[in-house]
Structures are given as C-alpha cells and as structure tokens.
Design an enzyme around this catalytic site. Structure first.
Site, PDB file in Angstrom:
ATOM      1  N   LYS A   9      12.344 -10.724  -6.124  1.00  0.00           N
ATOM      2  CA  LYS A   9      11.870 -10.360  -7.475  1.00  0.00           C
ATOM      3  C   LYS A   9      12.637  -9.161  -7.995  1.00  0.00           C
ATOM      4  O   LYS A   9      13.224  -8.385  -7.213  1.00  0.00           O
ATOM      5  CB  LYS A   9      10.370 -10.042  -7.475  1.00  0.00           C
ATOM      6  N   GLY A  96      13.909  -3.095  -2.769  1.00  0.00           N
ATOM      7  CA  GLY A  96      13.063  -3.205  -3.961  1.00  0.00           C
ATOM      8  C   GLY A  96      13.035  -4.620  -4.495  1.00  0.00           C
ATOM      9  O   GLY A  96      12.630  -4.864  -5.632  1.00  0.00           O
ATOM     10  N   GLY A  98      11.415  -7.158  -2.799  1.00  0.00           N
ATOM     11  CA  GLY A  98      10.152  -7.788  -2.391  1.00  0.00           C
ATOM     12  C   GLY A  98      10.286  -8.853  -1.318  1.00  0.00           C
ATOM     13  O   GLY A  98       9.392  -9.687  -1.175  1.00  0.00           O
ATOM     14  N   SER A 101       7.294  -9.268   1.196  1.00  0.00           N
ATOM     15  CA  SER A 101       6.092  -9.735   0.492  1.00  0.00           C
ATOM     16  C   SER A 101       6.245 -11.196   0.099  1.00  0.00           C
ATOM     17  O   SER A 101       5.298 -11.981   0.176  1.00  0.00           O
ATOM     18  CB  SER A 101       5.863  -8.906  -0.776  1.00  0.00           C
ATOM     19  N   SER A 102       7.444 -11.570  -0.335  1.00  0.00           N
ATOM     20  CA  SER A 102       7.705 -12.955  -0.709  1.00  0.00           C
ATOM     21  C   SER A 102       7.569 -13.880   0.497  1.00  0.00           C
ATOM     22  O   SER A 102       6.978 -14.966   0.400  1.00  0.00           O
ATOM     23  CB  SER A 102       9.121 -13.070  -1.298  1.00  0.00           C
ATOM     24  N   ASP A 134       2.557  -6.308  -3.271  1.00  0.00           N
ATOM     25  CA  ASP A 134       3.377  -7.249  -4.054  1.00  0.00           C
ATOM     26  C   ASP A 134       3.146  -8.720  -3.688  1.00  0.00           C
ATOM     27  O   ASP A 134       3.733  -9.604  -4.313  1.00  0.00           O
ATOM     28  CB  ASP A 134       4.875  -6.961  -3.834  1.00  0.00           C
TER      29      ASP A 134
HETATM   30  O1  C5P Z   1       1.160  -2.122  -0.354  1.00  0.00           O
HETATM   31  P1  C5P Z   1       2.433  -1.851   0.338  1.00  0.00           P
HETATM   32  O2  C5P Z   1       2.285  -1.843   1.832  1.00  0.00           O
HETATM   33  O3  C5P Z   1       3.554  -2.719  -0.101  1.00  0.00           O
HETATM   34  O4  C5P Z   1       2.866  -0.359  -0.071  1.00  0.00           O
HETATM   35  C1  C5P Z   1       3.805   0.384   0.672  1.00  0.00           C
HETATM   36  C2  C5P Z   1       3.705   1.848   0.294  1.00  0.00           C
HETATM   37  O5  C5P Z   1       4.219   2.065  -1.028  1.00  0.00           O
HETATM   38  C3  C5P Z   1       2.307   2.423   0.270  1.00  0.00           C
HETATM   39  O6  C5P Z   1       1.903   2.871   1.526  1.00  0.00           O
HETATM   40  C4  C5P Z   1       2.454   3.593  -0.711  1.00  0.00           C
HETATM   41  O7  C5P Z   1       3.044   4.707  -0.079  1.00  0.00           O
HETATM   42  C5  C5P Z   1       3.474   3.065  -1.704  1.00  0.00           C
HETATM   43  N1  C5P Z   1       2.844   2.454  -2.898  1.00  0.00           N
HETATM   44  C6  C5P Z   1       2.215   3.267  -3.838  1.00  0.00           C
HETATM   45  N2  C5P Z   1       1.661   2.687  -4.956  1.00  0.00           N
HETATM   46  C7  C5P Z   1       1.733   1.357  -5.154  1.00  0.00           C
HETATM   47  C8  C5P Z   1       2.366   0.509  -4.210  1.00  0.00           C
HETATM   48  C9  C5P Z   1       2.923   1.108  -3.091  1.00  0.00           C
HETATM   49  O8  C5P Z   1       2.160   4.485  -3.676  1.00  0.00           O
HETATM   50  N3  C5P Z   1       1.201   0.836  -6.252  1.00  0.00           N
END
Ligand code: C5P
Length: 277
Positions: A9, A96, A98, A101-102, A134
């Site tokens: 993405k 960046g 994804g 996540s994908s 994501d």
């Molecule tokens: O949810 P995910 O594991 O992908 O997020 C990774 C890190 O990115 C989180 O631990 C946080 O530090 C940061 N993050 C954030 N705000 C978001 C998404 C991610 O601060 N909306």
C-alpha cells in the site's frame, strides 16, 4: 495449492491528529493498494502450521504476522485446521508499504475461503485489527480512508485515474515506533484531510504525509533522496507511511545505483467478492 497475491500500500495522505493515552496516534489517512505483491501459497495440513519464506531475514516463528493470523482465526472460529504456507517476499520491509500487515490480511482471507467461509469480511477486518493497525485496511477493496489508529475503515471508490509511478527505497529501513517517537505534533502543518480527500477524488494530487518531518530528522539521507527525486520532474514525490520508501507519481526513470531499490507501480483495487490476482 492455491496462490494468493498480497499487495503493498501507499498512503496518499497521512494526517496525525493526536497522541492517545495508549501510546498510539489518532490518524486520518487515505490508503491505496498498489500492484507490488508478495505471494502466499497455502494448503491445509495437520498438527501444526508450517511457514517457509524465501528471505532468511524474515522470522518464521509466531512473531510473524502470518502465524498470528492463523492462530487468531482458529481461536475465533473454534477451528482445529492448520496450514502450510510458503511466502515469496517482494515487498521491502521497514518501508512503509505495509507488507507484513498485507500478508496477515491475505492469510485471513485465504484460510477463511479454504475453511468454507465461516467468517464475514467485517469479522475478518475486526480480527485483523487485533493483529496490527494496518491489517483491516488490506481487507477493504483497496482504497479507504482509515481513522482511529488506522483500523477504522471508510471505503472510498477506486480513484480515477489510477496513477502510475515508482516506489524508490534506500537500502536502510525505518522503524515505525521510532518515527512516531520523533514526531513533534505542535510543529505539523495544518493539513486538512477532508479537503484533501475531496480533491483527490476529483483527480488532484493533493497528497501529504505528516510522518515525513520526523522520518527526515531521523534520517537526513532520506530527505536528500526526496530532494533528488523532485529534481527529476515527477508530478508528486512523497514518503509513504513511516518510510523509508518514497512514492513518485510519473513515469520518469529513477536513478539506477547500488543501494537504491526501484519498482514501477500502479494503483490497483480488487473486486468485491474476489481477492487480488
Ligand atoms: O499497530 P502496529 O503494530 O502496526 O503499530 C506499530 C507501532 O507504530 C506502534 O507500537 C506505535 O508505536 C506506532 N503507531 C502509532 N500510531 C498508529 C499506528 C502505529 O503510534 N496509529
């Protein structure tokens, strides 16, 4: 064996609203899938999950989001089905884009089909959000405004024209938590995501990314790469997500040199009832 395509993405805009008490940041971001794919070959098997990856730097243990997805699916559907998965990685990591996540979202879609579709797409999205911010987006049809920490999905019809360009990535990646840690909310430009969305739907390239300034202060060479790409005359040059990949809209050839990865891309969307192909 069935092959599933797992898209990358880009964030066409990424507006950070505030830091939440749970440490996450409240976002408003327009996500778009592109035709850069990992593939997952998936079959049912017995006793335990097996994951093999073509890239030795990627863990094949339960820290991999693919195995988090299979375990969560079994727990939610009370199934005892295990899976054999071969991941062929093309999407760069810490970019960046994804990719992880994908892969998790593609796994949820695929194993739900293999098990006779016990879950609805809405359930898969809710479960996906437990795996990462994501993941739910990748279960949408490919264009969506994502709010909350990124997991609240507001579908947007496929954009026209579907833009083409390049993803350019330096050899180093950036860690998402450290980019967010360097964010200075008070210093962000006052971008207006609602207006940007309207203009983008009308065909304008009204893109922006609030995570560029923290990423560039963490990595001055990334800021210099963006400046270099701008001189090539693209219609738009912008970092995606928390970096370090940069999306360039336009078909000019990016620089070819060691340590710089570049891939031609186009926006892509899936049909409502089928996966990416
Ligand atoms: O949810 P995910 O594991 O992908 O997020 C990774 C890190 O990115 C989180 O631990 C946080 O530090 C940061 N993050 C954030 N705000 C978001 C998404 C991610 O601060 N909306």
């Amino acid at each position: 064996m069935t092959r599933y395509y797992s898209p990358a993405k880009v964030n066409l805009f990424l507006h950070v609203k505030e830091r939440r008490p749970d440490g996450y940041h409240e976002l408003s971001s327009l996500f778009q899938t592109i035709d850069l794919f990992d593939t997952l070959d998936i079959t049912c098997c017995e006793n335990h999950d097996r994951l093999a990856v073509n890239d030795p730097s990627i863990p094949c243990d339960t820290t991999n989001l693919i195995l988090k997805a299979t375990a969560l699916f079994r727990q939610k559907t009370k199934s005892s089905q295990y899976f054999n998965i071969i991941l062929n990685k093309n999407i760069p990591m810490e970019a960046g884009l994804g990719g992880g996540s994908s892969n998790a979202a593609t796994t949820l879609w695929a194993i739900n089909v293999l098990c006779g579709s016990p879950a609805t797409i809405e359930e898969l999205m809710t479960w996906g959000a437990e795996i990462g911010s994501d993941v739910a987006f990748f279960l949408s049809e490919g264009t969506a405004l994502c709010t909350g920490r990124g997991e609240k999905i507001h579908p947007v019809p496929a954009l026209t024209p579907q833009r083409s360009g390049w993803i350019v990535k330096p050899s180093f990646g950036l860690s998402t938590p450290s980019v967010y840690k360097h964010l200075k909310l008070a210093k962000l430009p006052q971008n207006e995501p609602e207006k940007a969305l309207k203009k983008i739907i009308e065909g304008e390239l009204c893109y922006f990314n609030d995570l560029e300034s923290p990423a560039f202060s963490l990595s001055p060479p990334l800021a210099a790469l963006k400046e270099e790409l701008i001189t090539l005359g693209y219609e738009k040059v912008m970092m995606t997500g928390s970096g370090s990949a940069i999306v360039c809209i336009g078909l000019q050839q990016p620089p070819e040199r060691e340590g710089l990865w570049a891939q031609k891309i186009c926006f892509v969307n899936r049909n409502a009832d089928t996966w990416y192909s």
